[in-house]
Design an enzyme around this catalytic site. Structure first.
Site, PDB file in Angstrom:
ATOM      1  N   SER A   1       0.664  -1.389  -0.135  1.00 38.77           N
ATOM      2  CA  SER A   1       0.069  -0.076  -0.063  1.00 38.77           C
ATOM      3  C   SER A   1       0.821   1.553  -0.001  1.00 38.77           C
ATOM      4  CB  SER A   1      -0.944  -0.066   1.491  1.00 38.77           C
ATOM      5  OG  SER A   1      -1.916  -0.986   1.056  1.00 38.77           O
TER       6      SER A   1
ATOM      7  N   LYS B   1       0.050   3.747  -2.732  1.00 37.37           N
ATOM      8  CA  LYS B   1      -1.035   4.586  -2.545  1.00 37.37           C
ATOM      9  C   LYS B   1      -0.477   6.104  -2.445  1.00 37.37           C
ATOM     10  CE  LYS B   1      -4.583   1.699  -0.403  1.00 37.37           C
ATOM     11  NZ  LYS B   1      -3.880   0.469  -0.235  1.00 37.37           N
TER      12      LYS B   1
ATOM     13  N   SER C   1      -5.987   2.689   4.913  1.00 38.83           N
ATOM     14  CA  SER C   1      -5.246   2.324   3.677  1.00 38.83           C
ATOM     15  C   SER C   1      -6.654   1.622   2.911  1.00 38.83           C
ATOM     16  CB  SER C   1      -4.330   1.312   4.003  1.00 38.83           C
ATOM     17  OG  SER C   1      -3.292   1.048   2.861  1.00 38.83           O
TER      18      SER C   1
END
Length: 409
Positions: free
Chosen positions: A87, A90, A145
């Site tokens: 993640s 991101k 997340s």
């Protein structure tokens, strides 16, 4: 916090050389080699000059520490090694999409907005039919997340395929040539890779934006549950909030953590002390759910201490759109660098065919056949070169592995 400022053109020219770029059409072995950020960053092993006392027991496969303002890389280990980002990708999603919508804009989620969230994803708890502000959606992205929040924003942006293409273009502009984007959420997909160097570029670029800084530094927020009800969400960055036996790190301002059961832990953190802001990225420590945070904290401590005398071993380059100097080919660069996960044509490709031709008849059958061939070829290349890449495992579980965490089962 002293704002991240741009390096001089001369400094960039002095430190920019050659590396192994990801090519969507040409095998890496046949492509021109360039090292982004300086030749020393392409070398395997620890790179440091003018300072001693680096933390012991750094088990990560790759790490990097840099000064946010100057962009100078103070020390690194396999900085350009291509690994599954989880993640932390991101951050690139935010760099690409954050400015597209006003934070006060409201959006009512449809079933189709979350229908393609990968199985096993970390979720903030988006529900179709509920209206959210853009600010709340970004809180879902940064704090929990939430892949559901990512997919809603991506659909608002024109769809998954469009967003993936724009993220890849943004990575190229940032000169993050180790990064290959397959999905906007960072979840495990074959060929989705990045590096400690690239993730640090994403963080540095993002921290120039006030909204990005605000979201990544938010510890808790109230999130809509329908009607007038809300529930509290907490940031899964353990150095920010203090959790699971860790204390919050003094001066930490963000940025983003990541985890999947197959990719392992990744983290980019930024902290400010005495007017100086340092960035640290740690990827894939050997063991322990706290290891990525403990090793980040140890590197930050070193940077604020003994690392003050370190001479730069490289530099975080500037975006091409902001006057950055594009790296030029150098045949001498890249010697001793770890093999890229895409060497000999393995895994180095653009957005998945399925994303680009969503809904086309027969796509699934074609992908199944091509995917099996690509996996066999990729595994042979990995075995030969010692490369590490995102695994082809469909049942990964993502998140911070906390009790009561929201996952798509």
């Amino acid at each position: 916090m002293r704002e991240c400022s741009r390096l001089s053109r001369r400094a960039v020219l002095g430190l920019t050389a050659a590396a192994l770029p990801v090519s969507m059409t040409t095998p890496a072995s046949a492509a021109e080699s360039t090292v982004i950020g300086g030749e020393q960053l392409a070398r395997a092993g620890v790179q440091v000059r003018g300072a001693s006392g680096l933390p012991e027991k750094l088990t990560a496969r790759s790490w990097l520490i840099a000064d946010c303002a100057s962009g100078e890389v103070l020390a690194s280990f396999n900085a350009h090694r291509r690994l599954a980002p989880a993640s932390t990708l991101k951050m690139l999603f935010a760099d690409t999409v954050l400015s597209r919508f006003d934070r006060a804009e409201r959006y009512t989620v449809k079933d189709s907005d979350v229908a393609d969230v990968p199985f096993g994803s970390s979720l903030v708890g988006i529900k179709p039919g509920i209206t959210y502000t853009v600010e709340q959606l970004w809180q879902g992205v940064f704090l929990r997340s939430g892949n559901d929040a990512v997919h809603v924003l991506a659909h608002m942006n024109g769809g998954i395929a469009k967003t993936v293409a724009e993220m890849q273009a943004k990575a190229r502009d940032l000169q993050a040539l180790d990064t290959q984007v397959v999905s906007p959420d960072g979840f495990d997909h074959p060929g989705q890779i990045s590096s400690a160097y690239d993730l640090t570029l994403f963080a540095r670029h993002g921290l120039k934006d006030a909204d990005f800084r605000g979201y990544c530094g938010t510890r808790t927020a109230d999130f809509p549950a329908g009607g007038k009800k809300t529930f509290q969400i907490q940031n899964t960055d353990r150095l920010l909030t203090g959790a699971w036996g860790l204390k919050s790190y003094d001066g930490l301002i963000g940025v983003k953590n990541g985890y999947t059961s197959h990719a392992g832990n990744t983290f980019t953190g930024a902290a400010t002390r005495g007017g100086r802001t340092l960035l640290v990225t740690v990827m894939h420590p050997a063991t322990g759910s706290n290891a990525v945070y403990e090793q980040t904290a140890a590197l930050l401590d070193w940077g604020f201490g003994r690392g003050r005398s370190a001479q730069p071993v490289g530099v975080l380059v500037e975006p091409l759109s902001e006057g950055g100097v594009e790296a030029s080919p150098s045949p001498a660069a890249g010697k001793g660098a770890p093999a890229a996960a895409g060497a000999a044509g393995a895994g180095a490709r653009g957005p998945s065919t399925g994303r680009l031709v969503e809904g086309a008849a027969g796509t699934a059958l074609l992908l199944a056949a091509a995917g099996a061939w690509a996996v066999r070829r990729r595994r042979r290349a990995v075995a030969a070169a010692g490369a590490v890449e995102a695994p082809e495992l469909p049942e990964a579980v993502e998140g911070d592995a906390e009790p009561g965490g929201r996952h798509r089962r």
